[in-house]
Design an enzyme around this catalytic site. Structure first.
Site, short mmCIF file in Angstrom:
data_model
loop_
_atom_site.label_atom_id
_atom_site.label_comp_id
_atom_site.label_asym_id
_atom_site.label_seq_id
_atom_site.Cartn_x
_atom_site.Cartn_y
_atom_site.Cartn_z
N ASP A 216 22.47 48.24 -41.78
CA ASP A 216 23.54 47.30 -41.45
C ASP A 216 23.34 46.73 -40.05
O ASP A 216 23.49 47.43 -39.06
CB ASP A 216 24.90 48.02 -41.53
CG ASP A 216 26.07 47.06 -41.65
OD1 ASP A 216 26.10 46.09 -40.90
OD2 ASP A 216 26.95 47.31 -42.50
N HIS A 308 24.42 40.23 -51.47
CA HIS A 308 25.06 40.18 -50.15
C HIS A 308 24.14 39.51 -49.12
O HIS A 308 24.60 38.67 -48.34
CB HIS A 308 25.43 41.58 -49.70
CG HIS A 308 26.10 41.62 -48.36
ND1 HIS A 308 27.40 41.19 -48.16
CD2 HIS A 308 25.65 42.01 -47.12
CE1 HIS A 308 27.72 41.32 -46.89
NE2 HIS A 308 26.68 41.80 -46.25
#
Length: 393
Positions: A216, A308
């Protein structure tokens, strides 16, 4: 004989304690002086610390509201107190009036970053005409996104304290010190605490993982680069904010129970990256450029367009910003404290978030439940305080 034995024991014990004491003193000195400069992050400068700083292991984000009747002079007083105590705490010195000074001895790369919410520009601090000219246009709640399920207890705030360090005790003590001293002018609205991997558990520079297992924060501007400067630091719109930034803070709940029902290939197609190392599905390393046009032998895109990564990927240079997130796992659930820093929220963050809200395959497993936007004033000097460019301009 018993008394003699007791004296001998006491004498021996004292001697032994003397040896142990010397050893403990030596250990204590090593603890407080080991690579001490690397444990201190400078608080003064052109920009506030805690943004370009290498992310620490632990963080607390604290939103506060101005109490009724608080005026500009009161606010300046709060900010000056924070500046003084933050300087002391970040250098390993107890705050003024600190009842637990020992907890401040190791700063553990502590940073304290101050932000202003829309309420700072209210009538108690500024006349309406002045507020309209000084408040950035983007300093307001984000647009309503279809995926949001926002809860009031995690939203908004007049002021923000972002407190980060490599030790959770340091973070907790700093939050207590900074909020206790100003309680007559402000009240705590919410506190959100997060964490990354502990120091030393991963090689330096490793991208964090969230609790869904995803790498992330891969696509971030490099610190101390022209790209970082242009994407993160405000150029002076409005003028007082030059060298400052903005923070979009989102509390995102993760639905881990259903996420864990997916097999690994399905998770990777949802994210658009290989989970083992974060590489795009068309590459082999985390920072490889994805090929969004690549198809398999059946003509199916290798990276699904609704994944995503494909939805979040910037469409132009303006859609880049700094992500500095932290995991949370508490009685309210598990998720991500998403912290995004950019020069202009409307131009940089909102288009990307809108695209994700419209059609991101990951939306089935993530739900934004908190949201706030803050202006981050520029840095300040030894005799200054955060926001002096606004409040004394």
């Amino acid at each position: 004989m018993a008394e003699l034995t007791r004296r001998r024991l006491l004498g021996g014990g004292a001697a032994a304690l003397g040896v142990v004491g010397l050893g403990a003193a030596g250990i204590g000195r090593a603890t407080t002086t080991r690579d001490e400069k690397s444990r201190i992050v400078a608080i003064h400068g052109n920009h506030q610390a805690g943004i370009e700083t290498e992310p620490q292991a632990f963080a607390a984000f604290v939103a506060l509201d101005l109490r009724p009747g608080t005026d500009r002079r009161d606010l300046v007083g709060v900010l000056k107190v924070w500046a003084q105590d933050a300087h002391r705490l970040t250098t390993g010195v107890a705050g003024l009036g600190d009842s637990e000074p020992e907890l401040a001895e190791d700063p553990a790369r502590l940073t304290v970053t101050v932000g202003f919410g829309p309420g700072v520009f209210g009538p108690g601090v500024f006349a309406p005409d002045d507020a309209a000219k000084l408040r950035p246009e983007w300093l307001r709640p984000l647009p309503a996104f279809g995926i949001d399920r926002l809860e009031d207890r995690w939203n908004g705030g007049d002021l923000l304290l972002q407190v980060c360090a490599d030790d959770p005790v340091t973070v907790a003590h700093a939050v207590r010190t900074l909020t206790r001293t100003v309680r007559s002018q402000v009240s705590v609205r919410w506190v959100q605490r997060g964490f990354r991997n502990a120091v030393g558990t991963l090689p330096e520079g490793t991208t964090m993982r969230n609790l869904m297992g995803q790498v992330d924060g891969t696509v971030n501007p490099a610190p101390h680069s022209p790209e970082f400067d242009s994407r993160v630091w405000n150029p002076g719109s409005p003028l007082w904010l030059a060298g400052g930034s903005s923070l979009v803070f989102r509390r995102i709940r993760m639905e881990l129970d259903t996420w864990e029902e997916l097999d690994r290939p399905a998770r990777e197609l949802t994210v658009g990256r290989t989970l083992s190392n974060g590489a795009p599905l068309t590459g082999t390393a985390e920072r490889d450029d994805p090929d969004l046009d690549a198809v398999d032998r059946n003509g199916i895109p290798v990276i699904p367009p609704e994944s995503h990564m494909a939805r979040a990927r910037p469409r132009n240079a303006d859609e880049q910003f700094l992500r500095r997130g932290y995991n949370y796992d508490d009685v309210d659930g598990t998720g991500l404290l998403f912290a995004s820093y950019q020069a202009d929220v409307d131009r940089q963050f909102v288009p990307v978030q809108q695209r994700l809200a419209d059609h991101d395959a990951l939306n089935r497993w993530i739900t934004p439940i908190g949201s706030a936007v803050f202006a981050i004033p520029p840095g300040f000097g030894v005799d200054g305080y955060p926001g002096e460019t606004l409040l004394e301009g």
